[in-house]
Motif scaffolding. Structure first.
Motif, mmCIF file in Angstrom:
data_model
loop_
_atom_site.group_PDB
_atom_site.id
_atom_site.type_symbol
_atom_site.label_atom_id
_atom_site.label_comp_id
_atom_site.label_asym_id
_atom_site.label_seq_id
_atom_site.Cartn_x
_atom_site.Cartn_y
_atom_site.Cartn_z
ATOM 1 N N GLU A 49 107.739 1.385 89.246
ATOM 2 C CA GLU A 49 106.744 0.374 88.884
ATOM 3 C C GLU A 49 107.373 -0.900 88.321
ATOM 4 O OE1 GLU A 49 106.572 3.648 87.751
ATOM 5 O OE2 GLU A 49 105.178 4.213 89.335
ATOM 6 N N GLY A 50 108.573 -0.814 87.779
ATOM 7 C CA GLY A 50 109.234 -1.983 87.213
ATOM 8 C C GLY A 50 110.281 -2.595 88.113
ATOM 9 N N ILE A 51 110.289 -2.215 89.374
ATOM 10 C CA ILE A 51 111.330 -2.691 90.290
ATOM 11 C C ILE A 51 110.701 -3.223 91.564
ATOM 12 C CG2 ILE A 51 113.337 -2.005 91.664
ATOM 13 C CD1 ILE A 51 113.872 0.100 89.431
ATOM 14 N N LEU A 52 111.150 -4.405 91.962
ATOM 15 C CA LEU A 52 110.770 -4.964 93.248
ATOM 16 C C LEU A 52 111.970 -4.833 94.171
ATOM 17 C CD1 LEU A 52 109.017 -8.263 92.089
ATOM 18 C CD2 LEU A 52 107.932 -6.106 92.762
ATOM 19 N N VAL A 53 111.717 -4.508 95.425
ATOM 20 C CA VAL A 53 112.787 -4.410 96.421
ATOM 21 C C VAL A 53 112.533 -5.417 97.529
ATOM 22 C CG1 VAL A 53 113.324 -1.995 95.935
ATOM 23 C CG2 VAL A 53 111.638 -2.542 97.693
ATOM 24 N N ARG A 65 114.983 -5.659 88.703
ATOM 25 C CA ARG A 65 114.332 -4.787 87.724
ATOM 26 C C ARG A 65 113.718 -5.668 86.636
ATOM 27 N NH1 ARG A 65 118.590 -1.627 86.150
ATOM 28 N NH2 ARG A 65 118.139 -0.078 87.731
ATOM 29 N N ILE A 66 112.412 -5.492 86.408
ATOM 30 C CA ILE A 66 111.658 -6.273 85.429
ATOM 31 C C ILE A 66 111.137 -5.306 84.372
ATOM 32 C CG2 ILE A 66 109.775 -7.922 85.114
ATOM 33 C CD1 ILE A 66 109.670 -7.929 88.282
ATOM 34 N N ALA A 76 105.258 -8.226 73.601
ATOM 35 C CA ALA A 76 104.632 -7.834 74.866
ATOM 36 C C ALA A 76 104.447 -8.990 75.843
ATOM 37 C CB ALA A 76 103.286 -7.168 74.596
ATOM 38 N N HIS A 77 104.551 -10.221 75.373
ATOM 39 C CA HIS A 77 104.382 -11.386 76.245
ATOM 40 C C HIS A 77 105.661 -11.751 76.999
ATOM 41 C CE1 HIS A 77 106.174 -12.936 72.599
ATOM 42 N NE2 HIS A 77 106.520 -14.026 73.265
ATOM 43 N N VAL A 78 106.731 -10.996 76.786
ATOM 44 C CA VAL A 78 108.029 -11.293 77.400
ATOM 45 C C VAL A 78 108.376 -10.204 78.409
ATOM 46 C CG1 VAL A 78 110.499 -11.667 76.961
ATOM 47 C CG2 VAL A 78 108.801 -12.435 75.284
ATOM 48 N N ARG A 79 108.938 -10.624 79.530
ATOM 49 C CA ARG A 79 109.542 -9.698 80.486
ATOM 50 C C ARG A 79 111.000 -10.110 80.615
ATOM 51 N NH1 ARG A 79 105.621 -7.943 79.348
ATOM 52 N NH2 ARG A 79 104.017 -6.845 80.504
ATOM 53 N N GLN A 80 111.834 -9.134 80.946
ATOM 54 C CA GLN A 80 113.271 -9.392 81.059
ATOM 55 C C GLN A 80 113.779 -8.839 82.379
ATOM 56 O OE1 GLN A 80 116.185 -7.349 78.359
ATOM 57 N NE2 GLN A 80 116.543 -9.463 77.706
ATOM 58 N N ILE A 81 114.626 -9.608 83.021
ATOM 59 C CA ILE A 81 115.331 -9.133 84.210
ATOM 60 C C ILE A 81 116.474 -8.268 83.693
ATOM 61 C CG2 ILE A 81 116.745 -9.778 86.206
ATOM 62 C CD1 ILE A 81 113.818 -10.659 86.471
ATOM 63 N N GLN A 82 116.494 -7.009 84.104
ATOM 64 C CA GLN A 82 117.585 -6.112 83.705
ATOM 65 C C GLN A 82 118.219 -5.510 84.946
ATOM 66 O OE1 GLN A 82 116.434 -3.257 80.697
ATOM 67 N NE2 GLN A 82 116.266 -4.835 79.149
ATOM 68 N N THR A 116 113.125 -13.585 80.314
ATOM 69 C CA THR A 116 114.489 -13.725 79.811
ATOM 70 C C THR A 116 115.429 -12.882 80.660
ATOM 71 O OG1 THR A 116 114.294 -11.889 78.237
ATOM 72 C CG2 THR A 116 113.678 -14.090 77.433
ATOM 73 N N LEU A 117 116.704 -13.114 80.469
ATOM 74 C CA LEU A 117 117.737 -12.320 81.126
ATOM 75 C C LEU A 117 119.050 -12.529 80.395
ATOM 76 C CD1 LEU A 117 119.699 -14.422 82.941
ATOM 77 C CD2 LEU A 117 117.642 -14.464 84.342
ATOM 78 N N ARG A 118 119.985 -11.672 80.704
ATOM 79 C CA ARG A 118 121.344 -11.792 80.174
ATOM 80 C C ARG A 118 122.280 -11.800 81.371
ATOM 81 N NH1 ARG A 118 121.517 -7.413 75.332
ATOM 82 N NH2 ARG A 118 123.609 -8.275 75.108
ATOM 83 N N VAL A 119 123.266 -12.672 81.327
ATOM 84 C CA VAL A 119 124.219 -12.795 82.422
ATOM 85 C C VAL A 119 125.608 -12.976 81.818
ATOM 86 C CG1 VAL A 119 123.803 -15.298 82.633
ATOM 87 C CG2 VAL A 119 124.726 -14.033 84.598
#
Length: 166
Positions: A49-53, A65-66, A76-82, A116-119
């Protein structure tokens, strides 16, 4: 160029996703050890459910992955690319950009107002992609990781979701 189709992941994609992780693994973007072919892709925190392909010509080409970065209601208002990966054969076809566009839309559908994301600091191609999509550097943890004998920065990036997807 073939059309890129993005959809939600399913448990049936697991073997293909493990393969993508194995083929694309590199210290350019990974802080974890090389993936193991026997380890499942999905777990309690990372479900389909948290992954788009992305698919190109019916073949799985990549994923994003979100997740919610924390379980806190005040976050709860934030999503992160992991996790974002594009298989080696599918690079240069706009797959990563398409996955990111859809991730931003999906986060908005989930009610998020921020992504957000971390790189890793030395991952210039990923940083260019994220910057072109409206992400800005919001913090840097200098020398956060020791990878192959070199200290590498952890770069924190984010953007509001009210910006139109680039």
């Amino acid at each position: 160029m073939s059309d890129v189709i993005v959809r939600s992941a399913s448990y049936a994609d697991e073997a293909d996703l493990v393969g993508i992780d194995i083929r694309t693994w590199s210290f350019l973007h990974a802080v974890l050890p090389r993936p193991d072919a026997d380890k499942p892709f999905f777990d309690e925190r990372h479900t389909p459910e948290g992954i788009l392909v992305a698919q190109v010509d019916g073949r799985l080409a990549g994923y994003v992955r979100i997740v919610s970065p924390t379980p806190l209601p005040c976050n709860a208002h934030v999503r992160q690319i992991q996790g974002l990966a594009v298989d080696t054969w599918a690079r240069g076809r706009g797959v990563a950009r398409r996955l990111m566009d859809e991730a931003l839309r999906e986060a908005g559908r989930q009610g998020a107002t921020r992504m957000t994301l971390r790189v890793l600091g030395h991952n210039a191609p990923a940083r260019r992609l994220y910057e072109s999509m409206g992400f800005t550097v919001e913090g840097v943890l200098p020398g956060e990781f020791l990878l192959e004998g070199t200290y590498v920065d952890d770069v924190l990036m984010g953007r509001p979701l009210d910006l139109a997807a680039a």
